[in-house]
Design a protein around this motif. Structure first.
Motif, PDB file in Angstrom:
ATOM      1  N   LYS A 186       1.148  -1.214  -0.081  1.00 56.72           N
ATOM      2  CA  LYS A 186      -0.195  -0.488  -0.379  1.00 56.72           C
ATOM      3  C   LYS A 186       1.071   1.567  -0.525  1.00 56.72           C
ATOM      4  O   LYS A 186       0.101   2.667  -0.412  1.00 56.72           O
ATOM      5  CB  LYS A 186      -1.002   0.149   1.217  1.00 56.72           C
ATOM      6  N   ARG A 187       2.088   1.413   1.112  1.00 59.05           N
ATOM      7  CA  ARG A 187       3.180   2.463   0.750  1.00 59.05           C
ATOM      8  C   ARG A 187       3.667   3.026  -0.643  1.00 59.05           C
ATOM      9  O   ARG A 187       3.673   3.730  -0.668  1.00 59.05           O
ATOM     10  CB  ARG A 187       3.835   2.022   1.924  1.00 59.05           C
ATOM     11  N   ARG A 188       3.974   1.160  -1.014  1.00 57.97           N
ATOM     12  CA  ARG A 188       4.589   1.521  -2.170  1.00 57.97           C
ATOM     13  C   ARG A 188       3.364   2.369  -3.253  1.00 57.97           C
ATOM     14  O   ARG A 188       3.042   2.603  -4.464  1.00 57.97           O
ATOM     15  CB  ARG A 188       4.975   0.455  -3.366  1.00 57.97           C
ATOM     16  N   GLN A 189       2.497   1.938  -3.407  1.00 54.09           N
ATOM     17  CA  GLN A 189       1.204   2.386  -4.332  1.00 54.09           C
ATOM     18  C   GLN A 189       0.608   3.503  -3.702  1.00 54.09           C
ATOM     19  O   GLN A 189       0.584   4.187  -4.716  1.00 54.09           O
ATOM     20  CB  GLN A 189      -0.595   1.525  -4.030  1.00 54.09           C
ATOM     21  N   GLY A 204       4.769   9.513  -8.797  1.00 56.53           N
ATOM     22  CA  GLY A 204       5.225   8.808  -9.655  1.00 56.53           C
ATOM     23  C   GLY A 204       6.801   7.617  -8.651  1.00 56.53           C
ATOM     24  O   GLY A 204       7.685   7.251  -9.808  1.00 56.53           O
ATOM     25  N   GLY A 205       6.421   7.545  -8.005  1.00 54.81           N
ATOM     26  CA  GLY A 205       7.301   6.115  -7.027  1.00 54.81           C
ATOM     27  C   GLY A 205       6.977   4.908  -8.168  1.00 54.81           C
ATOM     28  O   GLY A 205       5.796   4.708  -8.581  1.00 54.81           O
ATOM     29  N   PRO A 206       8.674   3.499  -8.249  1.00 58.57           N
ATOM     30  CA  PRO A 206       7.514   2.882  -8.909  1.00 58.57           C
ATOM     31  C   PRO A 206       6.661   1.373  -7.973  1.00 58.57           C
ATOM     32  O   PRO A 206       7.261   1.591  -7.126  1.00 58.57           O
ATOM     33  CB  PRO A 206       9.200   1.702  -8.588  1.00 58.57           C
ATOM     34  N   HIS A 207       5.608   1.366  -8.737  1.00 57.38           N
ATOM     35  CA  HIS A 207       4.637   0.131  -7.671  1.00 57.38           C
ATOM     36  C   HIS A 207       4.989  -0.820  -8.839  1.00 57.38           C
ATOM     37  O   HIS A 207       4.216  -1.572  -9.852  1.00 57.38           O
ATOM     38  CB  HIS A 207       3.294   1.234  -8.757  1.00 57.38           C
ATOM     39  N   GLU A 208       6.261  -1.962  -8.698  1.00 53.43           N
ATOM     40  CA  GLU A 208       6.232  -2.850  -8.569  1.00 53.43           C
ATOM     41  C   GLU A 208       4.934  -4.207  -9.030  1.00 53.43           C
ATOM     42  O   GLU A 208       5.306  -5.500  -9.571  1.00 53.43           O
ATOM     43  CB  GLU A 208       7.494  -3.951  -8.374  1.00 53.43           C
ATOM     44  N   GLY A 209       4.208  -3.980  -8.637  1.00 56.42           N
ATOM     45  CA  GLY A 209       2.919  -5.069  -8.031  1.00 56.42           C
ATOM     46  C   GLY A 209       2.912  -5.746  -7.282  1.00 56.42           C
ATOM     47  O   GLY A 209       3.290  -5.191  -6.152  1.00 56.42           O
ATOM     48  N   GLY A 210       2.827  -7.627  -7.553  1.00 59.48           N
ATOM     49  CA  GLY A 210       3.566  -8.057  -6.371  1.00 59.48           C
ATOM     50  C   GLY A 210       2.028  -8.171  -5.921  1.00 59.48           C
ATOM     51  O   GLY A 210       1.603  -9.306  -5.020  1.00 59.48           O
ATOM     52  N   LEU A 211       0.836  -7.675  -6.198  1.00 56.59           N
ATOM     53  CA  LEU A 211      -0.666  -7.751  -5.197  1.00 56.59           C
ATOM     54  C   LEU A 211      -0.846  -9.646  -5.610  1.00 56.59           C
ATOM     55  O   LEU A 211      -1.736  -9.696  -4.984  1.00 56.59           O
ATOM     56  CB  LEU A 211      -1.490  -7.191  -6.105  1.00 56.59           C
ATOM     57  N   ASP A 212      -0.109 -10.414  -7.095  1.00 52.72           N
ATOM     58  CA  ASP A 212      -0.857 -11.445  -7.065  1.00 52.72           C
ATOM     59  C   ASP A 212       0.038 -12.186  -6.240  1.00 52.72           C
ATOM     60  O   ASP A 212      -0.163 -13.748  -5.530  1.00 52.72           O
ATOM     61  CB  ASP A 212      -0.466 -11.978  -9.087  1.00 52.72           C
ATOM     62  N   SER A 219      -1.435 -14.889  -3.405  1.00 50.07           N
ATOM     63  CA  SER A 219      -1.150 -16.186  -3.695  1.00 50.07           C
ATOM     64  C   SER A 219      -0.732 -16.036  -1.397  1.00 50.07           C
ATOM     65  O   SER A 219      -1.030 -18.004  -0.487  1.00 50.07           O
ATOM     66  CB  SER A 219      -0.534 -16.755  -3.991  1.00 50.07           C
ATOM     67  N   TRP A 220      -0.224 -15.851  -0.960  1.00 51.40           N
ATOM     68  CA  TRP A 220       0.122 -16.164   0.208  1.00 51.40           C
ATOM     69  C   TRP A 220      -1.423 -15.951   0.778  1.00 51.40           C
ATOM     70  O   TRP A 220      -0.867 -16.641   2.025  1.00 51.40           O
ATOM     71  CB  TRP A 220       0.497 -14.991   0.792  1.00 51.40           C
ATOM     72  N   CYS A 221      -2.703 -15.143   1.083  1.00 55.26           N
ATOM     73  CA  CYS A 221      -3.230 -14.765   1.796  1.00 55.26           C
ATOM     74  C   CYS A 221      -4.661 -16.257   1.485  1.00 55.26           C
ATOM     75  O   CYS A 221      -5.164 -16.055   2.513  1.00 55.26           O
ATOM     76  CB  CYS A 221      -3.836 -13.202   1.248  1.00 55.26           C
ATOM     77  N   ALA A 238      -9.556 -17.314 -15.001  1.00 55.96           N
ATOM     78  CA  ALA A 238      -8.331 -17.774 -15.064  1.00 55.96           C
ATOM     79  C   ALA A 238      -7.211 -16.754 -14.378  1.00 55.96           C
ATOM     80  O   ALA A 238      -6.166 -17.318 -13.966  1.00 55.96           O
ATOM     81  CB  ALA A 238      -8.202 -17.156 -16.657  1.00 55.96           C
ATOM     82  N   THR A 239      -7.793 -15.992 -13.692  1.00 58.12           N
ATOM     83  CA  THR A 239      -6.131 -15.363 -12.545  1.00 58.12           C
ATOM     84  C   THR A 239      -7.043 -15.946 -11.333  1.00 58.12           C
ATOM     85  O   THR A 239      -6.104 -15.114 -10.537  1.00 58.12           O
ATOM     86  CB  THR A 239      -6.739 -13.912 -12.727  1.00 58.12           C
ATOM     87  N   GLY A 240      -7.947 -16.277 -11.421  1.00 55.76           N
ATOM     88  CA  GLY A 240      -8.537 -16.499  -9.523  1.00 55.76           C
ATOM     89  C   GLY A 240      -8.853 -15.726  -9.023  1.00 55.76           C
ATOM     90  O   GLY A 240      -8.518 -14.958  -7.536  1.00 55.76           O
ATOM     91  N   THR A 241      -8.613 -14.437  -9.485  1.00 55.10           N
ATOM     92  CA  THR A 241      -9.363 -13.073  -8.649  1.00 55.10           C
ATOM     93  C   THR A 241     -10.674 -12.215  -8.748  1.00 55.10           C
ATOM     94  O   THR A 241     -12.023 -12.923  -9.636  1.00 55.10           O
ATOM     95  CB  THR A 241      -8.738 -11.578  -9.377  1.00 55.10           C
TER      96      THR A 241
END
Length: 788
Positions: free
Chosen positions: A259-262, A268-276, A280-282, A411-414
């Protein structure tokens, strides 16, 4: 295809995760036989939330099916017969599955490719770390390894309690059988009274002996069962402690960091994703928590089936309450905003947002798809919501199209809700405090929903707040609203009371935020240098020091940033900086990335730099006196005093000027500009940006040419027979006192200028025609009269 080759080399858990990406929705054989084609397509260019992109997605689907059919036809021989049939079947299957929803195919393949890339990257990091002589892995890999190890420990602990629970169940079932046997013996003893005394005595002795044996066994087994139950309860307590620890690590650290990266991505900071990865952990957490909850429920059932003396009822009640709290925290914390609404929100303007439930697929929430509602609330209302002082969602405005049903993407399980066409119809503002302006007032978009899991066994009311938004009603407010958002995104602390931010921050902290914003707008790795930041510090603190260390421990307040005007100016520090960013972003980005613009240099510094260089050397610097202005400073001889050298500064250009003629063309026009500071020939730097010469006459008409001219540095050309050369004039001003002055532009009193002095061009009149109108005037005569 390179990615697929690497993916096939994955091992262990990573290989299982990769294989789990495929199924009937997208067979792994399709990925294998079309690997090169799949990896060569521009899947990321398709915007999944834009229905207009469906045509592009349909084209990709048709091409995929066509490629599969071609591959099938190429299969020959006895071994290729079955593969030919299989690939043909997959082609038909994909066509029928995605023909009506081609965007879902794109979503599926994007998810697969990104997941493969992540798994390969993680495996590469681990291999590199292991192969570097036992050096410590980077912090990201360490955290991921820690989380994965904890999941393995939890899986084994859950399997152990499952095995113990089955043993307990079998033991209890046998106990009940023996208990029933004891009751049968007692019944037989009761029926002996009707038998003859001799026979009754013999049978009674036998039955009583048997009953004593059974009762002794039952007594011992009851104690054993009670011990099994207590041991199992203790194991569950340990598992729940591990679950809490793992959940805290994922939700209170990993998710908060995401959330902080978001939030920083808003600057303009990089938001590298990582939500998938987080999902998977959750989902693993949800699966393990649910398994343990079901085990505890089964223990309760066994206890009710066979009550035994002891504290089991209280223990199980406590375990049940604890596991329910854990799953409630998981569900409510994983209802997140995947795509934030714009933080500067203009009324009557369409905007979008996406919310996602990270555990929705695992808990089968999509079996009864929940509806999500969006409302806009004030800062005070947000505080009340977080303190649970408000049970219903009050609104500070009206959002159109603010209801959306969550959709499950197999397909993505979301499980997510895509708000595509929201619009803020009106806003109700609160009373402002002190000097606070409307562009400093913060709101937030509240998303809320309700759903049940486990057959209505548990009902959850979930809420999540967007990042702070500033509501504007006119584009002129955008600049100040952006300042409020930038300050909040940069300096907000996790877990704060909405939406408190510090009033003062250290100068290096603000430098980091400004650099992040600048690089993002320039789409460049070339950000603000130390010299640039010193220039900004001098402007922000009204200082003359050139030493960066002098500013390291200084603090700058919000008022200095964007409430108080700079000395002698009618604009703030941020307004000046944002004007520079807008100018660069719209017109000068390539020149900045080429290193052609120094920019952050004041007039005195420019003079000192240029006077040590040959005549004709010039540099580009941002105007101190005008928002979004850039000027050319150059060194040349004083035309009125031979031998004296002066540094001249051209009247600043703004975005309006560059919409008529580009910077490169203007520099090309000025023949007295020879070298870009320090010593680069100007054509070497700018030639690739020059506009090609005008084409020949069309239909008997010759197009007029706009040309930049500085009269003081222009050598008159003889007039051709067809008339005078046409040009536009912009005059230089020396950086030292000079007796002569020149008009900037000839006076224009006709209706071609609007009330604000801007060109009043209608939709059908282009710039060239407008200039042609201007050029019909006796401009040369006007200049002559002004100069005289």
């Amino acid at each position: 295809m390179a990615m697929w080759i690497q993916a096939q080399q994955l091992q262990g858990e990573a290989l299982h995760q990769m294989q789990a990406l495929y199924g009937q929705h997208f067979p792994i054989e399709v990925r294998h036989y079309l690997a090169q084609w799949i990896e060569s397509q521009l899947w990321d260019s398709v915007e999944l939330d834009n229905p207009a992109e469906e045509t592009k997605a349909k084209r990709l689907l048709d091409n995929l099916v066509s490629e599969l059919q071609k591959k099938a036809q190429l299969q020959g021989g006895e071994d290729g017969f079955l593969l030919k049939i299989k690939l043909g079947h997959y082609a038909s299957q994909l066509k029928s599955t995605y023909d009506r929803c081609p965007l879902e195919l794109v979503r599926c393949i994007k998810h697969i490719l990104h997941s493969e890339q992540r798994l390969v990257q993680e495996a590469t990091n681990v291999s590199a770390s292991c192969g570097s002589g036992g050096q410590a892995m980077d912090s990201l890999s360490q955290r991921h390894q820690q989380i994965n190890q904890a999941f393995e420990e939890l899986r084994l602990a859950t399997q152990d309690t499952e095995n113990e629970l089955r043993k307990l169940q079998h033991s209890q079932e046998y106990f009940i059988i023996q208990y029933q046997e004891n009751l049968r013996i007692q019944a037989q003893l009761s029926s002996l009274s009707s038998l003859p005394p001799a026979e009754r005595t013999q049978r009674e002795t036998t039955l009583q002996s048997k009953r004593a044996t059974v009762e002794a066994w039952l007594t011992r087994e009851a104690s054993t069962l009670q011990k099994y139950r207590l041991d199992l309860s203790e194991q569950h307590q340990k598992t729940l402690a591990l679950l809490r620890k793992q959940q805290t690590l994922i939700l209170d650290e990993e998710l908060i960091q995401w959330k902080r990266r978001q939030q920083l991505a808003g600057n303009g900071g990089p938001h590298e994703g990582g939500l998938d990865v987080l999902q998977s952990w959750c989902e693993k957490l949800a699966d393990l928590i649910w398994q343990n909850r079901q085990q505890i429920r089964r223990c309760e059932h066994l206890t009710q089936q066979l009550p035994l003396p002891g504290p089991m009822e209280e223990l199980l009640s406590k375990l049940n309450a604890d596991i329910t709290d854990i799953i409630s925290a998981l569900v409510t914390s994983t209802f997140i905003i995947e795509k934030q609404p714009p933080q500067v929100l203009k009324t009557q303007t369409k905007f979008a947002a996406t919310v996602r439930l990270l555990v929705g697929g695992k808990l089968n929430v999509h079996m009864n798809p929940p509806q999500v509602k969006a409302v806009i609330v004030s800062e005070q209302q947000a505080k009340a919501l977080l303190k649970n002082e408000s049970t219903h969602s009050e609104s500070s405005g009206e959002i159109l199209n603010n209801n959306c049903v969550m959709e499950y993407h197999q397909a993505t399980g979301t499980l997510s809700a895509h708000f595509r066409n929201m619009s803020l119809k009106r806003i109700k503002r609160s009373d402002r405090r002190g000097a606070e302006s409307v562009t400093e007032e913060k709101f937030t978009v509240l998303f809320e929903s309700q759903f049940s899991v486990g057959g209505n066994e548990l009902v959850f009311h979930v809420k999540t707040l967007s990042l702070p938004v500033v509501v504007i009603v006119h584009g002129s407010q955008d600049n100040n609203a952006t300042a409020t958002v930038l300050w909040d995104n940069a300096f907000a602390e996790p877990g704060r009371v909405p939406f408190i931010v510090p009033d003062k921050v250290l100068w290096p902290q603000l430098c980091e935020a400004l650099d992040m914003k600048y690089k993002a707008e320039m789409h460049s790795s070339r950000g603000l240098s130390d010299d640039n930041l010193v220039f900004l510090a001098q402007k922000g603190f009204t200082s003359s020091s050139n030493n960066p260390e002098d500013y390291r421990n200084m603090t700058i307040s919000w008022a200095q940033f964007n409430r108080e005007s700079l000395p002698g100016r009618n604009f703030t520090f941020w307004q000046w900086f944002d004007g520079v960013v807008e100018l660069m972003k719209k017109h000068l980005k390539p020149h900045w990335n080429d290193g052609a613009i120094l920019g952050f240099v004041n007039k005195q510094q420019a003079q000192d730099m240029l006077l040590s260089k040959p005549n004709g050397t010039f540099l580009l610097r941002f105007s101190d006196s005008e928002i979004g202005g850039i000027t050319i400073a150059w060194v040349a001889e004083n035309p009125n005093k031979p031998g004296e050298r002066l540094v001249w500064n051209l009247l600043p250009y703004t975005t309006k000027d560059f919409s008529i003629r580009s910077l490169a063309d203007r520099i090309s026009d000025l023949n007295h500009l020879l070298f870009l500071y320090p010593d680069r020939p100007k054509d070497e730097v700018f030639a690739k940006y020059y506009t090609p010469p005008l084409s020949k006459a069309v239909d008997g008409y010759v197009k007029p040419q706009i040309k930049q001219v500085v009269p003081e540095f222009t050598t008159p050309n003889p007039e051709p027979s067809g008339g005078a050369t046409t040009f536009m004039d912009q005059t230089a001003s020396p950086s030292v006192s000079h007796p002569n002055s020149f008009g900037v532009y000839p006076s224009m009193t006709d209706t071609m200028l609007d009330a604000d002095g801007d060109f009043d061009l209608d939709d059908t009149m282009d710039v060239a025609r407008h200039v042609e109108e201007l050029l019909r005037r006796p401009m040369a005569n006007q200049w002559s009269s002004q100069q005289s």
